[in-house]
Design a protein around this motif. Structure first.
Motif, PDB file in Angstrom:
ATOM      1  N   ALA A  96      88.850  23.575 -47.507  1.00  0.00           N
ATOM      2  CA  ALA A  96      87.704  24.440 -47.202  1.00  0.00           C
ATOM      3  C   ALA A  96      87.475  25.504 -48.273  1.00  0.00           C
ATOM      4  O   ALA A  96      86.361  25.996 -48.442  1.00  0.00           O
ATOM      5  CB  ALA A  96      87.896  25.105 -45.845  1.00  0.00           C
ATOM      6  N   LYS A  97      88.517  25.848 -49.031  1.00  0.00           N
ATOM      7  CA  LYS A  97      88.407  26.897 -50.057  1.00  0.00           C
ATOM      8  C   LYS A  97      87.980  26.359 -51.424  1.00  0.00           C
ATOM      9  O   LYS A  97      87.779  27.136 -52.353  1.00  0.00           O
ATOM     10  CB  LYS A  97      89.744  27.639 -50.180  1.00  0.00           C
ATOM     11  N   LEU A  98      87.881  25.029 -51.561  1.00  0.00           N
ATOM     12  CA  LEU A  98      87.547  24.453 -52.868  1.00  0.00           C
ATOM     13  C   LEU A  98      86.082  24.680 -53.233  1.00  0.00           C
ATOM     14  O   LEU A  98      85.198  24.537 -52.398  1.00  0.00           O
ATOM     15  CB  LEU A  98      87.834  22.942 -52.882  1.00  0.00           C
ATOM     16  N   LYS A  99      85.856  25.022 -54.488  1.00  0.00           N
ATOM     17  CA  LYS A  99      84.506  25.127 -55.045  1.00  0.00           C
ATOM     18  C   LYS A  99      84.515  24.445 -56.405  1.00  0.00           C
ATOM     19  O   LYS A  99      85.255  24.897 -57.280  1.00  0.00           O
ATOM     20  CB  LYS A  99      84.090  26.594 -55.217  1.00  0.00           C
ATOM     21  N   PRO A 100      83.796  23.359 -56.664  1.00  0.00           N
ATOM     22  CA  PRO A 100      82.792  22.769 -55.767  1.00  0.00           C
ATOM     23  C   PRO A 100      83.419  22.113 -54.537  1.00  0.00           C
ATOM     24  O   PRO A 100      84.588  21.740 -54.555  1.00  0.00           O
ATOM     25  CB  PRO A 100      82.126  21.706 -56.658  1.00  0.00           C
ATOM     26  N   THR A 101      82.613  21.991 -53.491  1.00  0.00           N
ATOM     27  CA  THR A 101      83.056  21.333 -52.266  1.00  0.00           C
ATOM     28  C   THR A 101      83.245  19.841 -52.533  1.00  0.00           C
ATOM     29  O   THR A 101      82.358  19.197 -53.084  1.00  0.00           O
ATOM     30  CB  THR A 101      82.003  21.527 -51.154  1.00  0.00           C
ATOM     31  N   PRO A 102      84.400  19.303 -52.178  1.00  0.00           N
ATOM     32  CA  PRO A 102      84.595  17.863 -52.405  1.00  0.00           C
ATOM     33  C   PRO A 102      83.669  17.027 -51.522  1.00  0.00           C
ATOM     34  O   PRO A 102      83.274  17.464 -50.442  1.00  0.00           O
ATOM     35  CB  PRO A 102      86.061  17.636 -52.019  1.00  0.00           C
ATOM     36  N   ASN A 103      83.300  15.836 -52.011  1.00  0.00           N
ATOM     37  CA  ASN A 103      82.524  14.925 -51.161  1.00  0.00           C
ATOM     38  C   ASN A 103      83.331  13.695 -50.753  1.00  0.00           C
ATOM     39  O   ASN A 103      82.818  12.775 -50.131  1.00  0.00           O
ATOM     40  CB  ASN A 103      81.185  14.523 -51.801  1.00  0.00           C
ATOM     41  N   TYR A 104      84.640  13.721 -51.110  1.00  0.00           N
ATOM     42  CA  TYR A 104      85.577  12.717 -50.591  1.00  0.00           C
ATOM     43  C   TYR A 104      86.980  13.316 -50.654  1.00  0.00           C
ATOM     44  O   TYR A 104      87.285  14.119 -51.545  1.00  0.00           O
ATOM     45  CB  TYR A 104      85.524  11.415 -51.405  1.00  0.00           C
ATOM     46  N   ILE A 105      87.817  12.944 -49.681  1.00  0.00           N
ATOM     47  CA  ILE A 105      89.177  13.479 -49.594  1.00  0.00           C
ATOM     48  C   ILE A 105      90.157  12.316 -49.548  1.00  0.00           C
ATOM     49  O   ILE A 105      89.956  11.366 -48.776  1.00  0.00           O
ATOM     50  CB  ILE A 105      89.361  14.323 -48.303  1.00  0.00           C
ATOM     51  N   ILE A 106      91.216  12.381 -50.362  1.00  0.00           N
ATOM     52  CA  ILE A 106      92.320  11.438 -50.198  1.00  0.00           C
ATOM     53  C   ILE A 106      93.568  12.225 -49.790  1.00  0.00           C
ATOM     54  O   ILE A 106      93.871  13.276 -50.347  1.00  0.00           O
ATOM     55  CB  ILE A 106      92.555  10.562 -51.443  1.00  0.00           C
ATOM     56  N   VAL A 107      94.238  11.709 -48.775  1.00  0.00           N
ATOM     57  CA  VAL A 107      95.301  12.433 -48.088  1.00  0.00           C
ATOM     58  C   VAL A 107      96.603  11.642 -48.182  1.00  0.00           C
ATOM     59  O   VAL A 107      96.615  10.428 -47.929  1.00  0.00           O
ATOM     60  CB  VAL A 107      94.952  12.617 -46.590  1.00  0.00           C
ATOM     61  N   ASP A 108      97.691  12.333 -48.522  1.00  0.00           N
ATOM     62  CA  ASP A 108      98.994  11.665 -48.486  1.00  0.00           C
ATOM     63  C   ASP A 108      99.417  11.485 -47.031  1.00  0.00           C
ATOM     64  O   ASP A 108      99.380  12.421 -46.248  1.00  0.00           O
ATOM     65  CB  ASP A 108     100.040  12.498 -49.229  1.00  0.00           C
ATOM     66  N   GLY A 109      99.813  10.271 -46.665  1.00  0.00           N
ATOM     67  CA  GLY A 109     100.282  10.025 -45.299  1.00  0.00           C
ATOM     68  C   GLY A 109      99.326   9.148 -44.518  1.00  0.00           C
ATOM     69  O   GLY A 109      98.502   8.433 -45.090  1.00  0.00           O
ATOM     70  N   ASN A 110      99.436   9.243 -43.191  1.00  0.00           N
ATOM     71  CA  ASN A 110      98.620   8.359 -42.346  1.00  0.00           C
ATOM     72  C   ASN A 110      97.857   9.087 -41.244  1.00  0.00           C
ATOM     73  O   ASN A 110      97.264   8.444 -40.381  1.00  0.00           O
ATOM     74  CB  ASN A 110      99.494   7.258 -41.720  1.00  0.00           C
ATOM     75  N   ARG A 111      97.848  10.432 -41.269  1.00  0.00           N
ATOM     76  CA  ARG A 111      97.144  11.185 -40.224  1.00  0.00           C
ATOM     77  C   ARG A 111      96.322  12.306 -40.852  1.00  0.00           C
ATOM     78  O   ARG A 111      96.820  13.044 -41.704  1.00  0.00           O
ATOM     79  CB  ARG A 111      98.135  11.799 -39.224  1.00  0.00           C
ATOM     80  N   PHE A 112      95.098  12.445 -40.408  1.00  0.00           N
ATOM     81  CA  PHE A 112      94.250  13.535 -40.880  1.00  0.00           C
ATOM     82  C   PHE A 112      93.055  13.646 -39.937  1.00  0.00           C
ATOM     83  O   PHE A 112      92.699  12.684 -39.251  1.00  0.00           O
ATOM     84  CB  PHE A 112      93.758  13.274 -42.317  1.00  0.00           C
ATOM     85  N   LYS A 113      92.462  14.825 -39.871  1.00  0.00           N
ATOM     86  CA  LYS A 113      91.203  15.042 -39.150  1.00  0.00           C
ATOM     87  C   LYS A 113      90.243  15.639 -40.152  1.00  0.00           C
ATOM     88  O   LYS A 113      90.570  16.629 -40.802  1.00  0.00           O
ATOM     89  CB  LYS A 113      91.416  15.998 -37.970  1.00  0.00           C
ATOM     90  N   THR A 114      89.082  15.054 -40.251  1.00  0.00           N
ATOM     91  CA  THR A 114      88.157  15.480 -41.302  1.00  0.00           C
ATOM     92  C   THR A 114      87.695  16.917 -41.110  1.00  0.00           C
ATOM     93  O   THR A 114      87.799  17.487 -40.022  1.00  0.00           O
ATOM     94  CB  THR A 114      86.944  14.531 -41.381  1.00  0.00           C
ATOM     95  N   ILE A 115      87.202  17.484 -42.173  1.00  0.00           N
ATOM     96  CA  ILE A 115      86.657  18.835 -42.152  1.00  0.00           C
ATOM     97  C   ILE A 115      85.231  18.762 -42.702  1.00  0.00           C
ATOM     98  O   ILE A 115      84.982  18.095 -43.713  1.00  0.00           O
ATOM     99  CB  ILE A 115      87.549  19.802 -42.977  1.00  0.00           C
ATOM    100  N   ASN A 116      84.310  19.400 -42.019  1.00  0.00           N
ATOM    101  CA  ASN A 116      82.892  19.421 -42.422  1.00  0.00           C
ATOM    102  C   ASN A 116      82.312  18.016 -42.623  1.00  0.00           C
ATOM    103  O   ASN A 116      81.453  17.806 -43.481  1.00  0.00           O
ATOM    104  CB  ASN A 116      82.704  20.247 -43.706  1.00  0.00           C
ATOM    105  N   ASN A 117      82.824  17.065 -41.832  1.00  0.00           N
ATOM    106  CA  ASN A 117      82.349  15.665 -41.884  1.00  0.00           C
ATOM    107  C   ASN A 117      82.491  15.010 -43.258  1.00  0.00           C
ATOM    108  O   ASN A 117      81.777  14.050 -43.567  1.00  0.00           O
ATOM    109  CB  ASN A 117      80.888  15.569 -41.417  1.00  0.00           C
ATOM    110  N   ILE A 118      83.394  15.496 -44.083  1.00  0.00           N
ATOM    111  CA  ILE A 118      83.633  14.877 -45.393  1.00  0.00           C
ATOM    112  C   ILE A 118      84.419  13.578 -45.166  1.00  0.00           C
ATOM    113  O   ILE A 118      85.434  13.590 -44.472  1.00  0.00           O
ATOM    114  CB  ILE A 118      84.426  15.818 -46.321  1.00  0.00           C
ATOM    115  N   PRO A 119      83.964  12.453 -45.738  1.00  0.00           N
ATOM    116  CA  PRO A 119      84.716  11.210 -45.569  1.00  0.00           C
ATOM    117  C   PRO A 119      86.084  11.305 -46.239  1.00  0.00           C
ATOM    118  O   PRO A 119      86.258  12.036 -47.216  1.00  0.00           O
ATOM    119  CB  PRO A 119      83.834  10.153 -46.241  1.00  0.00           C
ATOM    120  N   PHE A 120      87.056  10.563 -45.694  1.00  0.00           N
ATOM    121  CA  PHE A 120      88.416  10.635 -46.241  1.00  0.00           C
ATOM    122  C   PHE A 120      89.128   9.300 -46.073  1.00  0.00           C
ATOM    123  O   PHE A 120      88.723   8.443 -45.277  1.00  0.00           O
ATOM    124  CB  PHE A 120      89.215  11.740 -45.535  1.00  0.00           C
TER     125      PHE A 120
END
Length: 199
Positions: A96-120
């Motif tokens: 949430a603190k990143l600028k520019p705002t990412p438009n895709y997220i890659i996450v280490d592991g197997n569990r995550f809940k998206t933030i601001n509807n960004i695909p991941f």
């Protein structure tokens, strides 16, 4: 050599956490957005790097990233919402603190809940496959280690400067001898034989 990108999106960030299995202190996450041409041959999952190498790599990441962010979630929040949710919350706060705002997220592991509807995408062992997740892994680990070194000065008997709050025999022996302090995670099994800790 790790891969630069997972998706076709312009601003893809990687995120990872450190300190999930510790008995004391925060869980710390980082999010990193790297330029497409970023190269660093020695970059890897932070657990595969020595402390000295992590410290050398950290400024290279910070100076070359498009942006990065680090968040600590305290032991008290971990006890309230559990370590999985606290780890996800730390990653979300970092993103949430990143600028520019990412438009895709890659996450280490197997569990995550998206933030601001960004695909991941969640990627098992992502920190040993993708540059941005490995970079986040290094930042999360080094910033958390710094935090544990600071609170070590307050409670040197637990030797957090060395064990960083992980359940080493030395750390558990100190808990047996001195009891717990305000930084311990009371929802964790602090001693192998405990059913509950008398406090």
């Amino acid at each position: 050599m790790l891969q630069n990108k997972f998706s076709i999106y312009q601003y893809e960030c990687g995120t990872d956490e450190a300190g999930r299995g510790c008995l004391a202190g925060p869980v710390t996450a980082a999010a990193v957005l790297l330029p497409d041409d970023f190269k660093l041959s020695i970059l890897n999952d932070s657990k595969q790097l020595s402390e000295k190498m992590r410290e050398q790599i950290r400024p290279v990441i910070e100076n070359n990233a498009l942006c990065f962010s680090v968040s600590h979630i305290s032991h008290t929040i971990i006890d309230e919402i559990n370590i999985l949710n606290a780890s996800i919350k730390a990653m979300q706060e970092s993103i949430a603190k990143l600028k520019p705002t990412p438009n895709y997220i890659i996450v280490d592991g197997n569990r995550f809940k998206t933030i601001n509807n960004i695909p991941f995408s969640t990627i098992i062992k992502g920190d040993s496959k993708f540059m941005s997740i490995a970079a986040a892994s290094v930042l999360a680990k080094t910033y958390r280690d710094e935090y544990m070194n600071q609170i070590h000065e307050e409670y040197p008997m637990y030797n957090w400067k060395k064990n960083k709050g992980y359940p080493t025999e030395e750390h558990r022996e100190a808990i047996r001898k001195y009891g717990v302090c305000k930084y311990h995670r009371m929802s964790f099994r602090l001693l192998p034989e405990q059913l509950k800790l008398d406090i």
